[in-house]
Enzyme design. Structure first.
Site, short mmCIF file in Angstrom:
data_model
loop_
_atom_site.label_atom_id
_atom_site.label_comp_id
_atom_site.label_asym_id
_atom_site.label_seq_id
_atom_site.Cartn_x
_atom_site.Cartn_y
_atom_site.Cartn_z
N ASP A 1 1.71 -14.58 -0.50
CA ASP A 1 1.47 -13.17 -0.21
C ASP A 1 1.82 -12.84 1.23
O ASP A 1 1.17 -13.32 2.15
CB ASP A 1 -0.01 -12.87 -0.48
N ASP B 1 6.86 -5.86 1.30
CA ASP B 1 5.70 -6.59 0.81
C ASP B 1 6.10 -7.42 -0.41
O ASP B 1 6.81 -6.93 -1.28
CB ASP B 1 4.62 -5.56 0.45
#
Ligand SMILES: *[C@@H]1O[C@H](CO)[C@@H](O)[C@H](O)[C@H]1NC(C)=O
Ligand SMILES: *[C@@H]1O[C@H](CO)[C@@H](O)[C@H](O)[C@H]1NC(C)=O
Ligand SMILES: *[C@@H]1O[C@H](CO)[C@@H](O)[C@H](O)[C@H]1NC(C)=O
Ligand SMILES: *[C@@H]1O[C@H](CO)[C@@H](O)[C@H](O)[C@H]1NC(C)=O
Ligand SMILES: *[C@@H]1O[C@H](CO)[C@@H](O)[C@H](O)[C@H]1NC(C)=O
Length: 490
Positions: free
Chosen positions: A170, A368
């Site tokens: 992440d 992201d």
């Protein structure tokens, strides 16, 4: 009879064309966009937009659970390390149980989870933006929610003797954590046996009074607590996933030659949420405690990934590959962990849209790994949608689907011709959106433009992973730049 224009008329015409060309160049400053004008559309086989229902490439788990086994990807590069990466819900995922056929994905569910992540990113970035003194940023006591968690994972080695465990990666969060025995507050089910710190000779708790414990808050959004002099962390993600446990040191291994003793990580005693069978999370944000920061001596804060629509992709560290076009990574005090970029323009079908520069600067843009669908400022989205609708006007419309408002009924078409969508970043770097990042939907009769407009012009724009697929995304954090390499998964 052919008409020959008098030379003077011809000269005027020629001069005029030259002026027009020059003013276009000046307006857009992107000669490569003009040069790419021949690339106006993709012809997509409609059925290919639905995920493979079987995994053909990596049918067994064994090949990839040992991240150190012979792997053509590791040998493909002579410096750095490369890990195969899987979609945790995909058919090729070793975490998928039973046979390798999968049920159709529930896109309603995917979009609800995605919106929860986006909302938490928006609230975190705007909260931090309000802070007047960046030096004294203190998160409000209730801002436990940080970010969502993402869908892709890699396998890394932990402890002595080494255990190979799959971790979700992440770029939107920092702390790396792993489910740990004895799971004092409860663990979710995972595929491998849970990590037992008592079995590892390299494990040690971090004490409450250490600098490492005190610095933990900037990476988790929550002040650490103390239990019997051991530092206790707590992190909550935007999709309501969470982990709590002991902050500790352990040996982390990416490959036999890339071993990191005393890596700071969370030994999770109470964990839950959307981690589906993985053993925890690898935090690739920019904070001090992130994997990127803790391994900076070896990897120089350089990593890249490629998300493949059909098979495994990769996550690589310390190798810049062959990507040569970069855009600056910006520092933004609104969210120091996030990767900010300067999005400057969007082209649809080879035509740059008329979007005012202030639209992009007001929202700002991050990239992201965990957000699925790209979010744009409201007026940027409106311009994209209008141009897309114009290019798609020969296809019958369908009703909107969840947050996707521009949908088509393609049940009568084997192929669909969609306009190219190119995102232009500062420095002349383009992201030519792959064919899987243009249309998204639950069924052939309801396929939608795979972008979403933010509701507030000040909410940050987010480049999501659907639009990053098939491209190698290179994060050169130390060099302050990010690049896109087309065809990067091979
Ligand atoms: C898909 O997800 C939504 C939202 O979570 C849920 O309401 C719905 O029942 C799910 N549909 C199926 C077929 O599972
Ligand atoms: C820990 O070590 C014991 C004794 O060697 C072994 O039986 C057990 O399976 C190990 N547990 C884990 C989770 O590795
Ligand atoms: C932290 O606490 C431990 C015992 O709890 C003590 O031994 C150590 O000296 C303390 N360290 C610092 C830096 O105060
Ligand atoms: C780490 O700290 C916790 C809480 O103090 C304790 O229960 C646990 O046994 C410690 N683990 C090790 C390996 O020292
Ligand atoms: C798509 O399919 C519909 C229904 O069969 C048909 O009317 C339409 O012409 C097709 N569009 C294109 C561009 O092929």
């Amino acid at each position: 009879m052919a008409y020959n224009p008098p030379t003077s008329t011809f000269h005027i015409f020629f001069l005029f064309s030259l002026l027009l060309f020059y003013s276009l160049m000046k307006t857009y400053g992107r000669p490569e966009t003009l040069a790419n004008h021949h690339h106006h559309h993709h012809i997509i086989e409609v059925k290919s937009l639905f995920r493979a229902t079987t995994c053909s490439e990596f049918p067994t788990r064994g090949i990839y659970t040992d991240s150190f086994s012979i792997d053509y990807r590791l040998r493909a590069r002579n410096k750095g390390s490369m890990l195969p990466m899987f979609d945790k819900d995909g058919p090729c995922s070793p975490l998928s149980t039973g046979d390798k056929t999968e049920k159709a994905r529930n896109y309603t569910h995917v979009l609800i989870q995605d919106q929860a992540r986006v909302q938490s990113i928006h609230s975190r970035i705007s909260k931090e933006g309000i802070s007047v003194e960046p030096e004294a940023v203190r998160l409000p006591a209730n801002s436990g929610k940080v970010f969502g968690t993402g869908n892709y994972y890699v396998t890394v080695g932990i402890g002595t003797p080494k255990r190979d465990l799959p971790l979700v990666f992440d770029t939107g969060s920092d702390l790396t954590w792993i489910q740990c025995q004895p799971c004092l507050g409860g663990c979710y089910p995972q595929t491998d046996p849970k990590f037992e710190p008592l079995n590892s000779s390299s494990y040690s708790n971090i004490t409450c009074n250490s600098t490492e414990c005190i610095q933990l808050e900037s990476g988790t959004g929550n002040a650490p607590r103390c239990r019997a002099s051991t530092c206790v962390y707590s992190i909550t993600y935007g999709d309501n996933s969470y982990s709590q446990g002991f902050f500790a040191h352990e040996t982390l291994a990416i490959s036999p030659s890339d071993v990191f003793p005393n890596f700071q990580f969370g030994c999770g005693q109470s964990n839950g949420g959307l981690f589906k069978g993985t053993a925890g999370l690898l935090g690739l944000g920019q904070d001090k405690i992130s994997f990127v920061s803790q391994t900076s001596q070896k990897y120089k804060k350089l990593f890249s990934y490629c998300i493949s629509p059909s098979s495994s992709g990769f996550l690589a560290f310390g190798d810049s590959s062959s990507v040569t076009q970069f855009t600056p990574l910006l520092k933004d005090k609104r969210g120091p962990s996030f990767y900010f970029l300067n999005l400057e323009g969007i082209s649809v079908g080879g035509q740059e849209l008329a979007i005012s520069p202030s639209t992009f600067s007001l929202s700002g843009t991050i990239i992201d790994s965990g957000t699925v669908v790209t979010r744009l400022a409201p007026s940027a989205y409106a311009a994209l949608r209008d141009a897309f609708q114009q290019a798609m006007k020969s296809y019958p419309r369908a009703s909107e689907f969840s947050l996707l408002d521009t949908c088509y009924d393609l049940s009568g078409n084997d192929t669909v011709t969609v306009p190219t969508i190119v995102l232009h970043f500062q420095g002349g770097t383009d992201l030519d959106v792959n064919q899987y990042g243009i249309l998204l939907g639950p069924r052939q009769s309801q396929l939608c433009l795979a972008f979403i407009g933010n509701s507030n012009a000040r909410d940050v724009a987010i480049i999501g992973n659907l639009q990053q697929k098939t491209v190698e995304v290179v994060y050169d954090v130390a060099g302050g730049k990010l690049g896109f390499g087309p065809g990067g998964c091979n």
